[in-house]
Design a protein around this motif. Structure first.
Motif, PDB file in Angstrom:
ATOM      1  N   UNK A  27      98.034  94.475  81.439  1.00 50.71           N
ATOM      2  CA  UNK A  27      98.442  94.918  82.776  1.00 50.71           C
ATOM      3  C   UNK A  27      99.956  94.789  82.808  1.00 50.71           C
ATOM      4  N   UNK A  28     100.636  95.888  83.042  1.00 55.15           N
ATOM      5  CA  UNK A  28     102.091  95.884  82.920  1.00 55.15           C
ATOM      6  C   UNK A  28     102.692  96.974  83.788  1.00 55.15           C
ATOM      7  N   UNK A  29     104.009  97.012  83.848  1.00 53.13           N
ATOM      8  CA  UNK A  29     104.745  98.078  84.508  1.00 53.13           C
ATOM      9  C   UNK A  29     105.344  98.970  83.430  1.00 53.13           C
ATOM     10  N   UNK A  30     105.065 100.264  83.501  1.00 57.48           N
ATOM     11  CA  UNK A  30     105.484 101.225  82.489  1.00 57.48           C
ATOM     12  C   UNK A  30     106.670 102.028  83.019  1.00 57.48           C
ATOM     13  N   UNK A  31     107.651 102.251  82.175  1.00 57.02           N
ATOM     14  CA  UNK A  31     108.836 103.037  82.529  1.00 57.02           C
ATOM     15  C   UNK A  31     108.568 104.508  82.251  1.00 57.02           C
ATOM     16  N   UNK A  32     108.429 105.317  83.300  1.00 55.63           N
ATOM     17  CA  UNK A  32     108.221 106.753  83.167  1.00 55.63           C
ATOM     18  C   UNK A  32     107.046 107.091  82.270  1.00 55.63           C
ATOM     19  N   UNK A  33     107.287 107.953  81.285  1.00 50.30           N
ATOM     20  CA  UNK A  33     106.231 108.349  80.353  1.00 50.30           C
ATOM     21  C   UNK A  33     106.359 107.642  79.017  1.00 50.30           C
ATOM     22  N   UNK A  34     107.152 106.585  78.948  1.00 52.46           N
ATOM     23  CA  UNK A  34     107.341 105.855  77.705  1.00 52.46           C
ATOM     24  C   UNK A  34     106.087 105.078  77.321  1.00 52.46           C
ATOM     25  N   UNK A  35     106.040 104.644  76.078  1.00 54.44           N
ATOM     26  CA  UNK A  35     104.945 103.786  75.631  1.00 54.44           C
ATOM     27  C   UNK A  35     105.025 102.460  76.372  1.00 54.44           C
ATOM     28  N   UNK A  36     103.889 101.866  76.713  1.00 52.08           N
ATOM     29  CA  UNK A  36     103.905 100.600  77.449  1.00 52.08           C
ATOM     30  C   UNK A  36     104.630  99.505  76.681  1.00 52.08           C
TER      31      UNK A  36
END
Length: 266
Positions: free
Chosen positions: A81-90
């Motif tokens: 469970x994390x916060x992803x930047x745009x469409x980048x890989x987690x």
């Protein structure tokens, strides 16, 4: 106000040239009060504690929360469970099993992402999180047990990037990102709307001078340097003018942050 700069510098570290980094840390705790308020109170307390621990301003962080039914977590273990930047890989790592769930008490996961140049590589607090040691975060009001570090990952960057397109996402073992396991509510978690972007660099916000481009809600009205209200329109003159009411300060949302509450997986 007098003393504001001194107070700010006592709890926020100076920027370190060449030390821009992005940190993603997810914390877990059994939450006794989460069935009442959805975990917002204890998650906010924990978010502030992490910010204080690392000496970074809240504006350079974002947070998301995920509540999981304990019986569901045992059948379908949560991997990330994390916060992803745009469409980048987690930005994720191997997660740590948080252990057995407390019967009848929801599991709360708080994902925090930090984009800053204020944390030195030798930071004692950062080293604790690297070792999955929650340190002073271990106990917060509302937790039914010790807080633990579920996962941690960091990466260096040439500059500090905005958090405007950061969004929360989870992954259950054997399923895709944001795919709910069978037996829970179907569908994918909604992607939150992006937070407003402050058009000014952080050095200009809260520097004691009012810059017009920064006098917007996304910049907390220049960090308090300007009026906490948006500029008032010019009043139309009337034959019997009445005095304008004295402005009252109203709290502005913290700029650059993303607080996301994903639906309960049950």
């Amino acid at each position: 106000p007098p003393g504001a700069d001194r107070a700010y510098q006592s709890c926020v570290a100076h920027e370190l040239p060449g030390h821009a980094k992005e940190v993603a840390v997810t914390l877990h705790m059994p939450c006794a009060s989460c069935s009442v308020d959805g975990g917002m109170d204890v998650a906010g307390t924990l978010w502030i504690a992490v910010v204080h621990m690392l000496h970074v301003p809240l504006q350079e962080t974002g947070a998301g929360i995920l509540l999981v039914d304990p019986h569901l977590r045992e059948r379908h273990p949560l991997e990330h469970f994390t916060l992803i930047k745009g469409s980048e890989a987690p930005l994720v790592s191997h997660s740590v099993d948080p252990g057995r769930s407390v019967d009848g008490i929801l599991d709360l996961f708080v994902a925090i992402r930090i984009h800053t140049a204020r944390i030195a590589d030798s930071s004692t607090a950062l080293e604790m999180l690297r070792k999955h040691n929650a340190g002073p975060l271990q106990y917060v009001p509302g937790a039914a047990g010790a807080v633990s570090v579920f996962e941690f990952r960091e990466q260096s960057r040439p500059w500090v990037r905005s958090l405007v397109d950061v969004h929360a996402a989870y992954k259950v073992r054997g399923h895709d990102w944001n795919e709910r396991p069978s037996g829970s509510t179907s569908g994918r978690a909604p992607t939150p709307a992006p937070a407003p972007v402050c058009p000014c660099a952080s050095v200009f916000v809260g520097n004691g001078r009012c810059e017009s481009p920064c006098n917007v809600e996304a910049c907390s009205f220049d960090g308090g340097d300007c009026s906490l209200r948006a500029p008032s329109p010019t009043p139309v003159q009337s034959p019997h003018p009445t005095p304008w009411p004295t402005p009252r300060a109203t709290p502005a949302p913290v700029p650059g942050t993303t607080t996301t509450a994903l639906p309960l997986l049950s």
